[in-house]
Design a protein around this motif. Structure first.
Motif, PDB file in Angstrom:
ATOM      1  N   ASP A 192       0.875   5.858  -0.338  1.00  0.00           N
ATOM      2  CA  ASP A 192       0.215   7.124  -0.598  1.00  0.00           C
ATOM      3  C   ASP A 192       1.308   8.155  -0.797  1.00  0.00           C
ATOM      4  O   ASP A 192       2.061   8.460   0.111  1.00  0.00           O
ATOM      5  N   ALA A 226       2.845  -1.327  10.802  1.00  0.00           N
ATOM      6  CA  ALA A 226       1.947  -1.522  11.943  1.00  0.00           C
ATOM      7  C   ALA A 226       0.910  -0.445  11.865  1.00  0.00           C
ATOM      8  O   ALA A 226       1.256   0.706  11.701  1.00  0.00           O
ATOM      9  N   GLY A 227      -0.331  -0.802  11.998  1.00  0.00           N
ATOM     10  CA  GLY A 227      -1.351   0.222  11.834  1.00  0.00           C
ATOM     11  C   GLY A 227      -1.101   0.890  10.507  1.00  0.00           C
ATOM     12  O   GLY A 227      -0.654   0.253   9.568  1.00  0.00           O
ATOM     13  N   ASP A 228      -1.317   2.168  10.424  1.00  0.00           N
ATOM     14  CA  ASP A 228      -0.897   2.847   9.210  1.00  0.00           C
ATOM     15  C   ASP A 228      -0.953   4.332   9.375  1.00  0.00           C
ATOM     16  O   ASP A 228      -1.411   4.877  10.360  1.00  0.00           O
ATOM     17  N   ALA A 229      -0.396   5.010   8.417  1.00  0.00           N
ATOM     18  CA  ALA A 229      -0.244   6.450   8.508  1.00  0.00           C
ATOM     19  C   ALA A 229      -1.440   7.193   7.936  1.00  0.00           C
ATOM     20  O   ALA A 229      -1.695   8.316   8.273  1.00  0.00           O
ATOM     21  N   LEU A 230      -2.164   6.546   7.080  1.00  0.00           N
ATOM     22  CA  LEU A 230      -3.228   7.268   6.407  1.00  0.00           C
ATOM     23  C   LEU A 230      -4.417   6.363   6.156  1.00  0.00           C
ATOM     24  O   LEU A 230      -4.288   5.265   5.658  1.00  0.00           O
ATOM     25  N   GLU A 231      -5.564   6.891   6.519  1.00  0.00           N
ATOM     26  CA  GLU A 231      -6.803   6.188   6.183  1.00  0.00           C
ATOM     27  C   GLU A 231      -7.099   6.445   4.720  1.00  0.00           C
ATOM     28  O   GLU A 231      -7.291   7.574   4.303  1.00  0.00           O
ATOM     29  N   GLY A 232      -7.091   5.410   3.926  1.00  0.00           N
ATOM     30  CA  GLY A 232      -7.265   5.603   2.482  1.00  0.00           C
ATOM     31  C   GLY A 232      -8.709   5.751   2.073  1.00  0.00           C
ATOM     32  O   GLY A 232      -9.598   5.645   2.869  1.00  0.00           O
ATOM     33  N   ARG A 277       0.859  -1.175   0.000  1.00  0.00           N
ATOM     34  CA  ARG A 277       0.000   0.000   0.000  1.00  0.00           C
ATOM     35  C   ARG A 277       0.893   1.221   0.000  1.00  0.00           C
ATOM     36  O   ARG A 277       2.008   1.176   0.495  1.00  0.00           O
TER      37      ARG A 277
END
Ligand SMILES: Cc1ncc(COP(=O)(O)O)c(C=O)c1O
Ligand SMILES: [Zn+2]
Lengths: 80, 413
Positions: A37, A74-80, A35
């Motif tokens: 962005d 882990a988790g993520d930086a941005l909600e897509g 993934r």
């Protein structure tokens, strides 16, 4: 052989450079992007690296040396 | 009875059995527990919950565990009216959720109780964690109760009180020379190398659910309604998102009305990636290098930062940060007005509360809940300059000459 799931966070000046391509080339690791962005001024990429442990280590040190932040995926930086 | 069905990827919807796994194999998105809410709604009532144990286990039906919980007596901590502090800040309906009063003196017991219960169900014999201090103590204590071995990893510069209150339970203590983010990186490597249950890594979906109980309790203790505002401190952002989730679940299940709570995420200015993103109006939570006395919440790359940001926005809340000096002032203010001794994370909450009351973000009539998530007894060194006793000889004369007692007429006999 080892597998590592990581997240790269790019500073603006590295956005347009073929860092992941070069990582694969220089360190003989297979890079598999899951993934990402990326916009004009910032970006992150979540990817899997596969290769010899020392190559992965060397490659990640090289990436970090370019000023790119390396974190475990882990988790993520941005909600897509 | 457990209504948990599976683990589900927040990104692509991929489903997995209820095992020890936190990332989707396909897209590496985070996994969450999925429930059969329909069946849950049919069986849950306010009465049934209220008849349950006076602990977090009154909400066991809303948690992803099947059998007997590993129970140290966590939860159902006091929600106290803070009239003294409220008067000072011009807030008429201020409450403190005092989560210092958990078995290991922080809200982490909620999350750990669920994760360790699940770890035991899944057959782990060793559990571990990457911690800023409070989690370590909780994991070590729960491991003892559950009869499991534990390894706890923390940055070597954390407060002595956090280390001692962990060490006393006799885990394998590993002080890592580096920031919490470095500890976290290392532990991600260890998950792959050893077959352990890492409470906040491969067991994270269960760990996350435990924190919901803080939200449930606030609503139940307010007489089954959600407040106008909640302030909670964020490190990885998980607690904040789960308080929000907890309130929304209660509403969805028909146990409370619509949720109109504004969620305020607070961080220390020296470690505020979520606040930065909120203020910049971006969706990107950019990592930072933390530098603050609030070590428990000094996380530079918050795993759930983006979800915390979303909860703050979606709820019409805000995100705010306070300086180290304001944190100390916040700790003192709470101690001097309400008799509650908090660690720096609570100082952040009170510091931010004070600012928001002053700027008018919080109005005087708003039902406001400030979450105090950990006890000051573990971080005494940062306020040790409070200790200025008058030293006297054991005589009345010495007392009277050394201690100034205003406006008192001595007793006549
Ligand atoms: C006292 C205290 N409050 C709040 C938090 C924030 O937790 P989270 O990582 O869920 O944001 C922590 C985390 O360690 C903590 O120790
Ligand atoms: Zn997925």
């Amino acid at each position: 052989m080892g597998i590592r799931r990581v997240m790269f966070t790019f500073p603006p000046e590295r956005i347009d450079q073929p860092v992941i391509y070069n990582l694969g080339l220089k360190y003989n690791v297979v890079t598999n992007i899951r993934r990402a962005d990326v916009t004009a001024d910032r970006g992150w990429v979540i990817l899997e690296l596969e290769g010899a442990e020392e190559d992965i280590e060397g490659g990640l040190a090289w990436v970090a040396g370019l000023g790119i932040r390396v974190d475990p995926a882990a988790g993520d930086a941005l909600e897509g | 009875m457990s209504y948990a069905l599976s683990l589900r990827c927040r990104k692509c919807g991929g489903e997995y059995p209820l095992q020890a796994q936190n990332l989707c194999d396909f897209c590496f998105g985070p996994l969450d527990v999925a429930y059969d809410y329909k069946a849950m709604a049919a069986s849950l009532t306010r009465d049934k919950i209220a008849r349950g144990p006076v602990s977090m286990w009154r909400y066991a039906d809303l948690l992803p565990i099947a059998g007997e919980p590993v129970d140290l007596g966590t939860g159902f901590t006091p929600l106290t009216r803070a009239d003294n502090l409220g008067r000072l800040l011009g807030l008429e309906q201020l409450y403190i959720k005092n989560d210092c009063l958990n078995p290991t003196w922080s809200f982490k017991d909620r999350a750990v109780a669920v994760a360790v219960t699940k770890a035991r169900e899944l057959g782990f014999t060793t559990i571990a964690c990457a911690s800023t201090g409070n989690l370590a103590a909780s994991v070590a204590a729960h491991a003892v109760k559950a009869g499991l071995k534990s390894y706890v990893f923390f940055p070597s510069d954390i407060e002595q009180g956090k280390i001692v209150s962990t060490a006393i339970h006799n885990p394998t203590l590993v002080a890592v020379q580096g920031s919490y983010d470095k500890v976290n990186h290392l532990c991600h490597r260890l998950v792959e190398a050893y077959g352990w249950g890492f409470i906040n890594i491969n067991l994270r979906p269960y760990y996350a659910e435990g924190s919901k109980t803080l939200g449930y309790e606030i609503a139940e203790q307010l007489g089954w309604r959600s407040p106008d505002r909640i302030l909670a401190p964020s490190a990885s952002g998980l607690l904040f998102t789960r308080i929000w989730k907890g309130l929304n679940e209660l509403s969805m299940l028909g146990l409370i009305g619509p949720v109109n709570t504004h969620m305020h995420c607070v961080q220390a200015a020296g470690s505020s990636p979520i606040v930065n993103a909120f203020e910049n109006g971006t969706l990107h939570v950019l990592p930072v290098e933390p530098q603050t006395i609030a070590k428990s919440i000094a996380v530079g790359n918050p795993a759930d930062g983006n979800y915390a940001l979303k909860a703050a926005r979606e709820s019409g809340g805000t995100a705010a940060s306070v300086s180290d000096d304001e944190i100390i002032e916040g700790i003192r203010l709470l101690a001097e007005t309400e008799g509650i001794f908090s660690e720096p994370a609570g100082g952040v909450v009170i510091g931010a509360l004070r600012k928001m009351a002053k700027s008018g973000i919080i109005r005087s009539q708003d039902v406001t809940v400030a979450c105090i998530t950990g006890s000051g007894l573990k971080t005494q060194e940062i306020v040790s300059d409070s200790v200025r006793p008058v030293t006297i000889e054991p005589s009345l004369q010495s007392f009277e000459s050394m201690v100034c007692v205003p406006n008192v007429t001595a007793a006549s006999d």
